[in-house]
Design a protein around this motif. Structure first.
Motif, mmCIF file in Angstrom:
data_model
loop_
_atom_site.group_PDB
_atom_site.id
_atom_site.type_symbol
_atom_site.label_atom_id
_atom_site.label_comp_id
_atom_site.label_asym_id
_atom_site.label_seq_id
_atom_site.Cartn_x
_atom_site.Cartn_y
_atom_site.Cartn_z
ATOM 1 N N SER A 41 16.220 8.042 48.047
ATOM 2 C CA SER A 41 14.998 8.056 48.867
ATOM 3 C C SER A 41 14.503 9.487 49.034
ATOM 4 O O SER A 41 13.298 9.759 48.954
ATOM 5 C CB SER A 41 15.259 7.434 50.239
ATOM 6 O OG SER A 41 15.576 6.078 50.106
ATOM 7 N N GLU A 42 15.424 10.397 49.263
ATOM 8 C CA GLU A 42 15.062 11.812 49.415
ATOM 9 C C GLU A 42 14.439 12.337 48.123
ATOM 10 O O GLU A 42 13.437 13.045 48.149
ATOM 11 C CB GLU A 42 16.339 12.582 49.726
ATOM 12 C CG GLU A 42 16.349 13.708 50.705
ATOM 13 C CD GLU A 42 15.297 13.803 51.755
ATOM 14 O OE1 GLU A 42 14.527 14.767 51.705
ATOM 15 O OE2 GLU A 42 15.243 12.955 52.651
ATOM 16 N N LEU A 47 9.935 14.251 45.113
ATOM 17 C CA LEU A 47 9.241 14.226 43.822
ATOM 18 C C LEU A 47 7.908 13.484 43.900
ATOM 19 O O LEU A 47 7.310 13.180 42.864
ATOM 20 C CB LEU A 47 10.138 13.576 42.759
ATOM 21 C CG LEU A 47 11.433 14.317 42.441
ATOM 22 C CD1 LEU A 47 12.323 13.474 41.536
ATOM 23 C CD2 LEU A 47 11.128 15.663 41.806
ATOM 24 N N ASP A 48 7.448 13.196 45.110
ATOM 25 C CA ASP A 48 6.190 12.483 45.321
ATOM 26 C C ASP A 48 6.113 11.189 44.509
ATOM 27 O O ASP A 48 5.060 10.827 43.975
ATOM 28 C CB ASP A 48 4.996 13.379 44.978
ATOM 29 C CG ASP A 48 4.867 14.551 45.935
ATOM 30 O OD1 ASP A 48 5.132 14.372 47.148
ATOM 31 O OD2 ASP A 48 4.527 15.659 45.466
ATOM 32 N N GLY A 49 7.235 10.490 44.408
ATOM 33 C CA GLY A 49 7.265 9.216 43.710
ATOM 34 C C GLY A 49 7.389 9.317 42.208
ATOM 35 O O GLY A 49 7.480 8.293 41.528
ATOM 36 N N LEU A 72 18.577 4.104 43.842
ATOM 37 C CA LEU A 72 17.589 4.036 42.768
ATOM 38 C C LEU A 72 16.995 2.636 42.671
ATOM 39 O O LEU A 72 15.797 2.475 42.426
ATOM 40 C CB LEU A 72 18.211 4.459 41.435
ATOM 41 C CG LEU A 72 18.581 5.937 41.315
ATOM 42 C CD1 LEU A 72 19.288 6.203 39.987
ATOM 43 C CD2 LEU A 72 17.370 6.842 41.471
ATOM 44 N N GLN A 73 17.816 1.628 42.872
ATOM 45 C CA GLN A 73 17.298 0.259 42.881
ATOM 46 C C GLN A 73 16.322 0.076 44.037
ATOM 47 O O GLN A 73 15.266 -0.539 43.863
ATOM 48 C CB GLN A 73 18.455 -0.739 42.995
ATOM 49 C CG GLN A 73 19.324 -0.786 41.765
ATOM 50 C CD GLN A 73 20.601 -1.584 41.959
ATOM 51 O OE1 GLN A 73 20.995 -1.893 43.080
ATOM 52 N NE2 GLN A 73 21.261 -1.917 40.860
ATOM 53 N N HIS A 74 16.655 0.625 45.186
ATOM 54 C CA HIS A 74 15.819 0.475 46.377
ATOM 55 C C HIS A 74 14.428 1.089 46.183
ATOM 56 O O HIS A 74 13.433 0.522 46.642
ATOM 57 C CB HIS A 74 16.516 1.100 47.583
ATOM 58 C CG HIS A 74 15.711 1.048 48.844
ATOM 59 N ND1 HIS A 74 15.531 -0.117 49.558
ATOM 60 C CD2 HIS A 74 15.018 2.017 49.495
ATOM 61 C CE1 HIS A 74 14.762 0.136 50.602
ATOM 62 N NE2 HIS A 74 14.438 1.417 50.587
ATOM 63 N N VAL A 75 14.348 2.251 45.517
ATOM 64 C CA VAL A 75 13.046 2.900 45.331
ATOM 65 C C VAL A 75 12.346 2.424 44.060
ATOM 66 O O VAL A 75 11.271 2.912 43.719
ATOM 67 C CB VAL A 75 13.152 4.452 45.349
ATOM 68 C CG1 VAL A 75 13.686 4.929 46.682
ATOM 69 C CG2 VAL A 75 13.970 4.979 44.188
#
Length: 143
Positions: A41-42, A47-49, A72-75
């Motif tokens: 998440s951080e 990295l602005d997505g 990584l799965q969550h984002v």
């Protein structure tokens, strides 16, 4: 206590069986993985997505890797490759990935003086077998 992390963990479990003591596992527990998942998440916010080309990290018992995979799965970055490295001679994660199941090393042979696990988190092996994480040794990578 002991020559390997597993021996020290067994000692900790023995102590925890005494009244007033508790054992908190340092890497093989979903709460630990959830904490490490915040790294993804951080990264997402920093990295602005924008997806990174890869995530490179080290593996000891597997808590960090397990958490990062979950994060990584969550984002939504399930296609971001993970390169997981560990010390040669204490590479139980790479051995587990090669065999496709939790694998314990018969011995730890390494040059550095520290505690190492003879096997990693069972949850890690199961989760990574279902993702695109890679296990690398000095001369090979496996999916």
């Amino acid at each position: 206590h002991g020559k390997t992390w597993n021996e020290a963990n067994d000692y900790s479990l023995d102590l925890a069986s005494q009244p007033g003591h508790a054992h908190i596992h340092p890497f093989d527990h979903p709460d630990i993985w959830q904490g490490y998942s915040s790294i993804a998440s951080e990264m997402y916010y920093q990295l602005d997505g924008n997806k990174p080309d890869a995530v490179i990290l080290s593996v000891g018992g597997g808590g960090l890797l397990n958490g990062v995979v979950q994060g990584l799965q969550h984002v939504g970055w399930v296609d971001v490759p993970i390169v997981a490295m560990e010390t040669e001679g204490a590479d139980s994660f790479a051995a587990s990935c090669r065999r496709g199941e939790l694998t314990s090393l018969s011995e730890i042979t390494r040059l550095v003086d520290n505690y190492y696990c003879v096997h990693d988190s069972q949850g890690l092996v199961i989760q990574v077998m279902n993702t695109t994480a890679r296990a690398c040794t000095h001369n090979s990578c496996t999916l």
